[in-house]
Design a protein around this motif. Structure first.
Motif, PDB file in Angstrom:
ATOM      1  N   UNK A   1       0.858  -1.165   0.118  1.00  0.00           N
ATOM      2  CA  UNK A   1       0.046  -0.103  -0.057  1.00  0.00           C
ATOM      3  C   UNK A   1       0.872   1.263  -0.074  1.00  0.00           C
ATOM      4  N   UNK A   2       1.796   1.433   0.976  1.00  0.00           N
ATOM      5  CA  UNK A   2       2.738   2.471   1.043  1.00  0.00           C
ATOM      6  C   UNK A   2       3.524   2.721  -0.278  1.00  0.00           C
ATOM      7  N   UNK A   3       3.954   1.601  -1.087  1.00  0.00           N
ATOM      8  CA  UNK A   3       4.622   1.475  -2.232  1.00  0.00           C
ATOM      9  C   UNK A   3       3.828   2.087  -3.436  1.00  0.00           C
TER      10      UNK A   3
ATOM     11  N   UNK B   1     -10.803   3.612  -2.696  1.00  0.00           N
ATOM     12  CA  UNK B   1      -9.397   3.839  -3.245  1.00  0.00           C
ATOM     13  C   UNK B   1      -8.445   3.004  -3.236  1.00  0.00           C
ATOM     14  N   UNK B   2      -8.422   2.112  -2.146  1.00  0.00           N
ATOM     15  CA  UNK B   2      -7.447   1.138  -2.126  1.00  0.00           C
ATOM     16  C   UNK B   2      -7.855  -0.018  -3.406  1.00  0.00           C
TER      17      UNK B   2
ATOM     18  N   UNK C   1      -7.504  -5.386  -2.693  1.00  0.00           N
ATOM     19  CA  UNK C   1      -8.568  -5.623  -1.959  1.00  0.00           C
ATOM     20  C   UNK C   1      -8.469  -6.531  -0.931  1.00  0.00           C
ATOM     21  N   UNK C   2      -9.530  -6.594  -0.155  1.00  0.00           N
ATOM     22  CA  UNK C   2      -9.603  -7.522   0.812  1.00  0.00           C
ATOM     23  C   UNK C   2      -9.352  -6.814   2.441  1.00  0.00           C
TER      24      UNK C   2
ATOM     25  N   UNK D   1      -4.998  -1.361   6.509  1.00  0.00           N
ATOM     26  CA  UNK D   1      -3.878  -0.199   6.412  1.00  0.00           C
ATOM     27  C   UNK D   1      -4.356   1.119   6.749  1.00  0.00           C
ATOM     28  N   UNK D   2      -5.577   1.544   6.364  1.00  0.00           N
ATOM     29  CA  UNK D   2      -6.078   2.890   6.665  1.00  0.00           C
ATOM     30  C   UNK D   2      -5.853   3.140   8.078  1.00  0.00           C
TER      31      UNK D   2
END
Length: 217
Positions: A17-19, A34-35, A42-43, A49-50
């Protein structure tokens, strides 16, 4: 009293996610949509992570990206942004060891156990250590970037130089026999390399000094 430390239950997904947010457009809100759509992740692991990014200071409580989020997307500041977030996340560990980011895994593990009161082999303790190690791997704790805004002076001519021809005072060259002196007129050119600034007081100070020490001599 035991303290809780932030950790991710899926460190690999958090790292992805960060990458990905480095290259994705900045959303108005960092949401599950957004993710799922923009980052293609997904998932439940991705969605988790949010709240972690909120703890990092990358995302505000309302889901909006913060200034630190924007700094993270800047390739020159990305690692520094993580370093800032890291020090906030693990402020309690820094109280125990001010160089905890340089400590060995065994030393960090011991501090985590001491801080949280958990068992060293527990799932939470191991996930805390894994999250800690992932973040310090992508962080910079030493570099500071001095941002200097370059301001071009207005109407100062080519190459920021001020060229002015000034006459020297007249002087008489007399002879040893008392002959009439001869007047000699000379001129010289002063080239000033002026600083790149719009502050008129800087230029006033320069020309005041020029007048006092050269023109009035």
């Amino acid at each position: 009293m035991a303290d809780n430390l932030p950790y991710s239950t899926s460190v690999g997904v958090l790292e992805k996610v960060l990458e990905k947010i480095k290259t994705a457009s900045v959303p108005e809100r960092v949401t599950q949509n957004f993710l799922n759509t923009k980052l293609g992740l997904k998932g439940g692991s991705a969605n988790a992570s949010i709240p972690f990014m909120k703890k990092m200071g990358f995302v505000a409580s309302d889901g909006s990206p913060t200034e630190l989020y924007s700094e993270f997307r800047n390739p020159k500041k990305s690692r520094i942004a993580v370093g800032k977030a890291f020090k906030d996340l693990y402020a309690r560990l820094y109280e125990m060891n001010e160089y905890v980011h340089d400590a060995s895994d065994d030393e960090v593990l011991g501090l985590i156990v001491q801080c949280t009161g958990g068992e060293k082999d527990s799932r939470v303790t191991q996930q805390t250590l894994s999250t800690f190690n992932m973040l310090r791997k992508i962080a910079d704790f030493d570099t500071e970037i001095a941002e200097v805004e370059e301001v071009e002076p207005e109407n100062m001519g080519e190459n920021n130089k001020f060229n002015q021809s000034l006459p020297l005072p007249h002087f008489n060259q007399g002879s040893s026999h008392g002959s009439q002196g001869k007047s000699i007129n000379l001129a010289y050119t002063i080239n000033l390399n002026l600083p790149a600034t719009k502050d008129i007081e800087v230029f006033n100070a320069i020309f005041k000094s020029l007048k006092q020490h050269i023109l009035d001599d």
